[in-house]
Design an enzyme around this catalytic site. Structure first.
Site, PDB file in Angstrom:
ATOM      1  N   ARG A  30       0.821  -1.212   0.000  1.00  0.00           N
ATOM      2  CA  ARG A  30       0.000   0.000   0.000  1.00  0.00           C
ATOM      3  C   ARG A  30       0.856   1.262   0.000  1.00  0.00           C
ATOM      4  O   ARG A  30       0.451   2.290  -0.554  1.00  0.00           O
ATOM      5  CB  ARG A  30      -0.910  -0.003   1.226  1.00  0.00           C
ATOM      6  N   GLY A  41      -1.934  -4.310   8.457  1.00  0.00           N
ATOM      7  CA  GLY A  41      -3.038  -5.230   8.271  1.00  0.00           C
ATOM      8  C   GLY A  41      -3.377  -5.460   6.810  1.00  0.00           C
ATOM      9  O   GLY A  41      -2.589  -5.151   5.913  1.00  0.00           O
ATOM     10  N   ARG A  92      -5.314  -3.962   4.661  1.00  0.00           N
ATOM     11  CA  ARG A  92      -5.231  -2.794   3.764  1.00  0.00           C
ATOM     12  C   ARG A  92      -3.779  -2.478   3.454  1.00  0.00           C
ATOM     13  O   ARG A  92      -3.424  -2.198   2.305  1.00  0.00           O
ATOM     14  CB  ARG A  92      -5.922  -1.580   4.372  1.00  0.00           C
ATOM     15  N   CYS A  93      -2.926  -2.531   4.462  1.00  0.00           N
ATOM     16  CA  CYS A  93      -1.497  -2.252   4.235  1.00  0.00           C
ATOM     17  C   CYS A  93      -0.885  -3.219   3.225  1.00  0.00           C
ATOM     18  O   CYS A  93       0.016  -2.849   2.477  1.00  0.00           O
ATOM     19  CB  CYS A  93      -0.722  -2.364   5.550  1.00  0.00           C
ATOM     20  N   MET A  94      -1.356  -4.463   3.211  1.00  0.00           N
ATOM     21  CA  MET A  94      -0.743  -5.500   2.378  1.00  0.00           C
ATOM     22  C   MET A  94      -1.281  -5.517   0.954  1.00  0.00           C
ATOM     23  O   MET A  94      -0.935  -6.419   0.187  1.00  0.00           O
ATOM     24  CB  MET A  94      -0.960  -6.872   3.010  1.00  0.00           C
TER      25      MET A  94
END
Length: 408
Positions: A160, A395, A397-399
């Site tokens: 992200r 989490g 979203r970050c990945m």
């Protein structure tokens, strides 16, 4: 194919991931803080968890593409691109890479298999891989021959952050930490040279711009409104630059950017660690930020290249509802009303959800209190294992880097 991301919740159609690689096995306790980790993930299990994540996305009709595979396709297009990538990789590699530029380049150029080359640049290069003894007699006696000429890039599975999809364009970001700045090299080459993106994607920010901004701070609330966090890793100067470039693009629909000033702490390193959208009118939020949050509205100024900025004083819920054209929105508290649960689950990315459709979110299984609260609000909650992936402090979203979402 290009980029089309005009919301946080539209049906996700195409997403870019990075499967954790041997870069994680280069982490050692003494280097954790510098490399932005709090613990050492176990690669085998991290890959199993990541494969489950990718499989869940595919089972929900999302096309999954991998950063490493896109880079292999780019490097295979032209030997000149391959050499330019290696030259830039060394240029960005720091003092050791500069000191040993010639043997390092010779070593990387000798790796003929494209996938092996890409993975080696991510994993890092040890001194023993590029030279023999007696070239630097004092260094040979003093330094460990296993030291890195180029450091590993272990944060890469958080795709992200290095760049952010904004409408039909992208922000190629300047990362806050020296440790992560080389991550954006892959995104830059993909956007410049991959046939899916080259020539068709507007770039609103460049990796060599002066001020840092990271993708976890950029939320695409609608085709007309962005939210960007002023955080540990994103500066107000970078937000102004981003705003001017977006507003100058006649093809962009963005009219307003909300700058949300969150506490400058590692626990809240990005906006999406404390706030994510999960449905048309619902957001997860870490309640610890609500008392101190300041919100600024950026719009086009009266003259080209200028901005009109004002501070909003009506609170987060009203600001979000107003700019989304809704009567009200619900802020779903991470951990509910239990202060200990709220703090624990925020640390484990309970607020960092990935919406793959309106009201349908991917979350870490470990945040059981927050996940149940999401269900109680009528959301479809898809859980993934997180014992190892969560050690990197990021989490679902970050990945994930959405490339295409259906418009809503």
């Amino acid at each position: 194919m290009g980029i089309c991301v005009k919301s946080e919740i539209g049906n996700l159609k195409r997403v870019m991931l990075h499967r954790p690689g041997r870069e994680l096995e280069q982490l050692v306790p003494g280097e954790l803080e510098r490399l932005l980790f709090d613990d050492i993930p176990y690669l085998k299990t991290a890959r199993q968890e990541h494969d489950q994540f990718a499989g869940l996305l595919r089972s929900n009709e999302v096309e999954v593409v991998y950063l490493e595979d896109l880079m292999v396709e780019v490097l295979g297009r032209d030997p000149g691109i391959r050499e330019a990538f290696i030259d830039q990789y060394i240029q960005d590699g720091g003092a050791m890479a500069h000191q040993y530029r010639e043997p390092l380049k010779e070593y990387l150029m000798s790796i003929r298999n494209g996938k092996d080359l890409v993975e080696k640049t991510m994993e890092g290069v040890h001194m023993e891989e590029i030279r023999s003894k007696n070239e630097s007699p004092l260094v040979d006696l003093v330094r460990d021959n296993l030291r890195f000429v180029t450091n590993p890039i272990p944060n890469l599975y958080f795709t992200r952050d290095p760049f952010a999809s904004i409408g039909n364009g992208v922000s190629i970001n300047r990362m806050y930490s020296e440790t992560r700045r080389r991550e954006t090299l892959y995104g830059k080459f993909i956007m410049d040279y991959h046939p899916d993106f080259a020539g068709s994607v507007k770039q609103y920010h460049q990796r060599d711009d002066l001020f840092s901004i990271e993708g976890g701070d950029i939320l695409v609330l609608s085709s007309r409104v962005l939210a960007v966090g002023i955080s540990q890793r994103t500066t107000p100067e970078a937000i102004e630059l981003l705003a001017r470039r977006i507003f100058a693009d006649e093809a962009s629909d963005v009219e307003t950017i909300l700058a949300l000033d969150i506490p400058n702490l590692r626990a809240y390193m990005h906006l999406d660690t404390v706030l994510t959208q999960v449905d048309y009118d619902k957001f997860t939020v870490y309640p610890g930020i609500l008392g101190s949050l300041r919100i600024y509205e950026l719009c086009r100024g009266d003259r080209p290249g200028t901005l009109q900025v004002s501070e909003l004083d009506n609170g987060l819920a009203i600001a979000l509802a107003t700019h989304l054209g809704l009567d009200r929105i619900a802020l779903i508290h991470c951990g509910g009303r239990n202060g200990i649960a709220s703090e624990r689950e925020q640390w484990n990315d309970g607020s960092n959800t990935l919406a793959i459709a309106p009201g349908k979110v991917v979350v870490y299984d470990r945040n059981n209190i927050t996940n149940q609260i999401l269900r109680d609000h009528g959301l479809q909650v898809l859980e993934i294992a997180s014992s190892e992936l969560s050690r990197g402090r990021g989490g679902p979203r970050c990945m994930s880097m959405p490339l295409v979402r259906e418009e809503i």
